[in-house]
Write an enzyme that holds these catalytic residues in place. Sequence first.
Site, PDB file in Angstrom:
ATOM      1  N   ASN A  61      41.113  37.906  44.789  1.00 31.55           N
ATOM      2  CA  ASN A  61      41.007  39.155  44.033  1.00 31.55           C
ATOM      3  C   ASN A  61      40.673  38.791  42.588  1.00 31.55           C
ATOM      4  O   ASN A  61      41.525  38.302  41.858  1.00 31.55           O
ATOM      5  CB  ASN A  61      42.346  39.907  44.129  1.00 31.55           C
ATOM      6  CG  ASN A  61      42.374  41.145  43.253  1.00 31.55           C
ATOM      7  OD1 ASN A  61      41.348  41.582  42.739  1.00 31.55           O
ATOM      8  ND2 ASN A  61      43.564  41.724  43.094  1.00 31.55           N
ATOM      9  N   LYS A  66      39.982  40.714  40.185  1.00 27.04           N
ATOM     10  CA  LYS A  66      40.465  41.731  39.238  1.00 27.04           C
ATOM     11  C   LYS A  66      39.360  42.077  38.219  1.00 27.04           C
ATOM     12  O   LYS A  66      38.184  42.058  38.561  1.00 27.04           O
ATOM     13  CB  LYS A  66      41.748  41.249  38.555  1.00 27.04           C
ATOM     14  CG  LYS A  66      42.798  40.811  39.569  1.00 27.04           C
ATOM     15  CD  LYS A  66      44.158  40.641  38.972  1.00 27.04           C
ATOM     16  CE  LYS A  66      45.102  40.109  40.033  1.00 27.04           C
ATOM     17  NZ  LYS A  66      46.485  40.056  39.606  1.00 27.04           N
ATOM     18  N   HIS A 109      47.069  48.038  45.470  1.00 24.39           N
ATOM     19  CA  HIS A 109      47.538  46.860  44.730  1.00 24.39           C
ATOM     20  C   HIS A 109      48.609  47.307  43.725  1.00 24.39           C
ATOM     21  O   HIS A 109      48.521  48.404  43.156  1.00 24.39           O
ATOM     22  CB  HIS A 109      46.358  46.204  44.011  1.00 24.39           C
ATOM     23  CG  HIS A 109      46.710  44.861  43.443  1.00 24.39           C
ATOM     24  ND1 HIS A 109      47.403  44.724  42.269  1.00 24.39           N
ATOM     25  CD2 HIS A 109      46.492  43.611  43.897  1.00 24.39           C
ATOM     26  CE1 HIS A 109      47.592  43.439  42.019  1.00 24.39           C
ATOM     27  NE2 HIS A 109      47.047  42.738  42.997  1.00 24.39           N
ATOM     28  N   GLU A 165      49.101  46.600  40.753  1.00 27.60           N
ATOM     29  CA  GLU A 165      48.579  46.963  39.426  1.00 27.60           C
ATOM     30  C   GLU A 165      48.047  48.396  39.435  1.00 27.60           C
ATOM     31  O   GLU A 165      48.128  49.103  38.430  1.00 27.60           O
ATOM     32  CB  GLU A 165      47.509  45.952  38.987  1.00 27.60           C
ATOM     33  CG  GLU A 165      48.148  44.619  38.604  1.00 27.60           C
ATOM     34  CD  GLU A 165      47.257  43.408  38.766  1.00 27.60           C
ATOM     35  OE1 GLU A 165      46.035  43.551  38.953  1.00 27.60           O
ATOM     36  OE2 GLU A 165      47.805  42.291  38.708  1.00 27.60           O
ATOM     37  N   GLU A 210      52.948  41.511  48.647  1.00 24.02           N
ATOM     38  CA  GLU A 210      52.833  40.948  47.304  1.00 24.02           C
ATOM     39  C   GLU A 210      54.038  41.379  46.471  1.00 24.02           C
ATOM     40  O   GLU A 210      54.012  42.469  45.850  1.00 24.02           O
ATOM     41  CB  GLU A 210      51.555  41.450  46.639  1.00 24.02           C
ATOM     42  CG  GLU A 210      50.292  41.056  47.369  1.00 24.02           C
ATOM     43  CD  GLU A 210      49.130  40.969  46.409  1.00 24.02           C
ATOM     44  OE1 GLU A 210      48.564  39.881  46.280  1.00 24.02           O
ATOM     45  OE2 GLU A 210      48.801  41.978  45.767  1.00 24.02           O
ATOM     46  N   GLY A 242      51.015  37.001  39.212  1.00 25.08           N
ATOM     47  CA  GLY A 242      50.582  36.556  37.889  1.00 25.08           C
ATOM     48  C   GLY A 242      51.695  35.953  37.050  1.00 25.08           C
ATOM     49  O   GLY A 242      51.546  35.762  35.845  1.00 25.08           O
ATOM     50  N   SER A 268      51.145  34.450  43.025  1.00 24.32           N
ATOM     51  CA  SER A 268      51.145  33.078  42.495  1.00 24.32           C
ATOM     52  C   SER A 268      50.886  32.017  43.567  1.00 24.32           C
ATOM     53  O   SER A 268      51.484  30.931  43.535  1.00 24.32           O
ATOM     54  CB  SER A 268      52.449  32.791  41.743  1.00 24.32           C
ATOM     55  OG  SER A 268      52.551  33.657  40.626  1.00 24.32           O
TER      56      SER A 268
HETATM   57  C1  PEP Z   1      47.217  39.499  43.039  1.00 29.37           C
HETATM   58  O1  PEP Z   1      46.960  40.089  42.017  1.00 29.37           O
HETATM   59  O2  PEP Z   1      46.959  40.029  44.139  1.00 29.37           O
HETATM   60  C2  PEP Z   1      47.841  38.199  42.935  1.00 29.37           C
HETATM   61  C3  PEP Z   1      48.453  37.757  43.972  1.00 29.37           C
HETATM   62  O3  PEP Z   1      47.737  37.540  41.713  1.00 29.37           O
HETATM   63  P1  PEP Z   1      48.233  36.037  41.378  1.00 29.37           P
HETATM   64  O4  PEP Z   1      47.764  35.160  42.520  1.00 29.37           O
HETATM   65  O5  PEP Z   1      47.608  35.717  40.106  1.00 29.37           O
HETATM   66  O6  PEP Z   1      49.725  36.096  41.334  1.00 29.37           O
END
Ligand code: PEP
Length: 252
Positions: free
Chosen positions: A10, A12, A96, A98, A168, A174, A214
Amino acid sequence: MKRTPLLAGNWKMNGTLSEAVNLARDLFRQIGKPSGREVLVAPPFPVLTCVAAEILPAGYLLAGQNLHWEDSGAFTGEVSARMLVETGCSHVIIGHSERRQYFSETDASVAMKVGAALRANLIPIVCVGETLAERENGQTLGVIERQVRGALVNLTRSAFPSLVLAYEPVWAIGTGRVATPEQAQHVHEAIRRLVTALSDESSAAMCRILYGGSVKPDNVDDLMSQPDIDGALVGGASLKADDFARIVAFQS
Ligand code: PEP
């Protein structure tokens, strides 16, 4: 049941046109044509077509990061499922954290988006996850159940086998703070039980559940060794070709 692992990046809101094309080329240079696993990237809308030209011939999959639930109309700034399909997308990320956090998405709007994706033959990647406060209050499985049921409320049984869910945990996105393989497996197993209850055992056995939060080269192997973790949804590390290539090449 053996499910083909899906490694999804992703991107973003990162990448100008030239940066995105360079990243796509770097990915192909490092990963080549993967066998026995699927590789997917979700770039920002304006670069989808150009990234498609780079990655679809390599057999990678393309996803949108969001869509609107209507098929067309006066919805300034929004993108429809059919528009995504025409750029070469086979998948779309929906719900998601976010989007839930910054753009007020709710279980109800997620359900409408899932419906729009399926009408256009796009496979939804439905994201669910608890906040740190919810985990600390012992609410993780309750939150996940509410989000999964809410997102899939209108799904017909035939849509379940190809469906992708992504667990997630918000506190792991992040932050560099990853769920342990055991914590992730515990939730993935619960999600699969829930999907079984909403569909049937064979559909639930085919449905893929990704872990996101992460994921990095140094933790992907342990995560992927869990029986109900079928892949990863990767944010930060998907922007570095060598890290994402190592994630795609996970060993379990
Ligand atoms: C995400 O935004 O779906 C995500 C998992 O980000 P990160 O891997 O940076 O934690």
